[in-house]
Design a protein around this motif. Structure first.
Motif: not given
Length: 508
Positions: A265-284, A286-290
């Motif tokens: 969908l996003i055919p770009s070499d400059r596209m990056h992805y970072l994951e977060i773990y944010n639940a109803s109970e709180g933000y627990l 995150l991905q801190d290393e690429p």
């Protein structure tokens, strides 16, 4: 200039990130001390003697571990407007999510403290890391397209205009500080629409000409939106519409099965992805290393953590361990105490530590969402990896899936159980049996218990894989009133209820 100022402001959080990474135990003890001190005059705090600020050990001995169902009598008092029950003051916002046995939805209190010290502080942390690692994106110089849920009146106080319940994403967006609202799109009147087909269409038309540089949301719904925007623009890909798009902050579901689809969908070499773990109970976390999929546990954000080893999950008096005692590679159920008034709360997620300095985790699954009908102990992490491997081997991608046991029955294979997988493909593989073989082989490589049960097909026969039509899972969610927002299809279950409902749906 605005981008420069905002980048400077959020990157001030980098020092705080380094502090809790380097001093995890001291920070967690300070969080516990603060939580107990703040809640000492609440009904809960008086019941369990918070006034003398018990030590971590005393705290775990005095206060019981609670599931949502067990804590619900106090939560209901909060929902009905009573003050100083679990946390000082009255909670006016509640995050609504699924996953309870005593009602259709859970209602998790969201206090001002949990918003500002938790969700928003962690959001600044994520933004700081994104601007540090990907300065070429200039994320704060354009718009962040955030796709979330909706909110409405509190059903326990329908005449109180100040009290609301909704998806945690909607609660966060409605209460965003001005600087964060300035850089996001679409406007709230579109972002918070409750009819998802209308929401996707109207948002897609609104953002066609926006300078979108960051995406934030659940992968399943972001896919739908990106396709519609590309279609409306008459473009080859979304890169033609948003040439400076460079980052996707994703959460709620594991990204592995979606990774290849997003590359398409996003055919770009400059596209990056970072994951977060944010639940109803709180933000627990995150991905801190690429270059790593591990998530940094957030230790200074109003949440105190305890960990329940797997052999204690069903114990009559379960014993937790503290952060200092966790071990690499073991699976733990998360127990949290928060500045929203959740005390020794069994959130339902299971994690595995991949690093102890700093503390990084991977989300393994749910205490209730796993396959263990025959002693195979397949967790969501195994399933996601196996689906991703089978997709790669067969040149396809999966939109969504679920799996459940095929229990022993009175037929020729009565001595063996199995697993039935329902998968919604973008394009079904030419050879579904080959897909099933790769799925099975990968599970055997990843999980020794599964492999033992599959040995010579003695306890488990090969998995049964069914390709379901496009839209099957969306229709199932819609029938259950859970379309959009944080709602998602459970990946694994020891019950056949979900699978049988979908199979029945397909007959109609």
């Amino acid at each position: 200039m605005i981008s420069t100022v905002l980048t400077w402001a959020v990157q001030r959080r980098l020092a705080s990130i380094h502090h809790f990474r380097d001093n995890p135990h001291e920070v967690q003890q300070a969080v516990l001390h603060s939580l107990l001190h703040m809640a000492r005059t609440t009904a809960w705090g008086r019941r369990y003697g918070y006034a003398d600020v018990p030590s971590a050990r005393e705290f775990s001995q005095r206060v019981p571990i609670s599931s949502y169902e067990e804590l619900y009598p106090e939560i209901e008092r909060v929902l009905r407007g009573e003050a100083d029950v679990l946390w000082p003051g009255r909670a006016e916002w509640f995050a609504k999510s699924s996953g309870t046995t005593n009602a259709r939805s859970k209602f998790i209190p969201v206090t001002r403290a949990s918003l500002h010290e938790g969700h928003y502080r962690a959001g600044r942390d994520m933004t700081a890391l994104a601007t540090l690692y990907y300065p070429e994106t200039d994320a704060l110089g354009g718009k962040t397209l955030s796709l979330g849920g909706t909110h409405g009146p509190n059903p326990f106080r329908p005449d109180d205009p100040a009290s609301h319940v909704g998806d945690v994403s909607a609660v966060i967006m409605q209460n965003l500080p001005a600087w964060a609202e300035f850089i996001r799109t679409p406007p709230l009147e579109l972002a918070l629409l409750d009819e998802w087909e209308e929401k996707i269409e109207r948002i897609a038309r609104h953002v066609l000409t926006a300078d979108v540089r960051v995406l934030a949301g659940v992968p399943t719904w972001m896919i739908v939106l990106l396709r519609r925007v590309t279609e409306l623009a008459g473009a080859e890909s979304i890169v033609d519409v948003w040439p400076r798009l460079g980052l996707f902050l994703h959460g709620a579901v594991a990204f592995g099965p979606y990774r290849e689809l997003f590359r398409q969908l996003i055919p770009s070499d400059r596209m990056h992805y970072l994951e977060i773990y944010n639940a109803s109970e709180g933000y627990l976390a995150l991905q801190d290393e690429p270059d790593s999929e591990d998530l940094l546990l957030l230790l200074g954000h109003g949440i105190y953590y305890e960990f329940l080893p797997a052999d204690q999950w069903d114990a009559p008096e379960p014993r937790t361990i503290g952060l200092e005692a966790v071990e690499l590679g073991r699976t733990y159920a998360l127990i949290i105490s928060t500045n929203a008034g959740l005390w020794r709360y069994k959130i339902g997620d299971t994690v595995r530590f991949t690093s102890l300095a700093p503390y990084r985790i991977r989300i393994v699954g749910r205490t209730k969402h796993f396959l263990n009908a025959f002693g195979e102990e397949v967790v969501v992490e195994n399933a996601d990896a196996a689906v991703a491997a089978a997709c790669q081997a067969t040149g396809t991608t999966v939109r969504d899936y679920t799996a459940a046991p095929i229990y022993f029955a009175a037929h020729e294979e009565a001595s063996r159980g199995g697993h039935q997988w329902l998968l919604e493909f973008t394009e079904p593989p030419a050879d579904l049996l080959h897909f099933a073989r790769i799925l099975d082989e990968t599970l055997r490589q990843l999980n020794s218990d599964y492999d033992a049960k599959r040995h010579r097909d003695l306890a488990l026969r090969p998995p049964q894989v069914l390709a379901v039509p496009t839209g099957t899972f969306v229709q199932w969610l819609a029938r259950r009133g859970k379309l959009g927002g944080q709602h998602k299809v459970p990946r694994l279950s020891n019950s056949r209820e979900l699978v049988d409902e979908i199979l029945e749906q397909l007959k109609k």
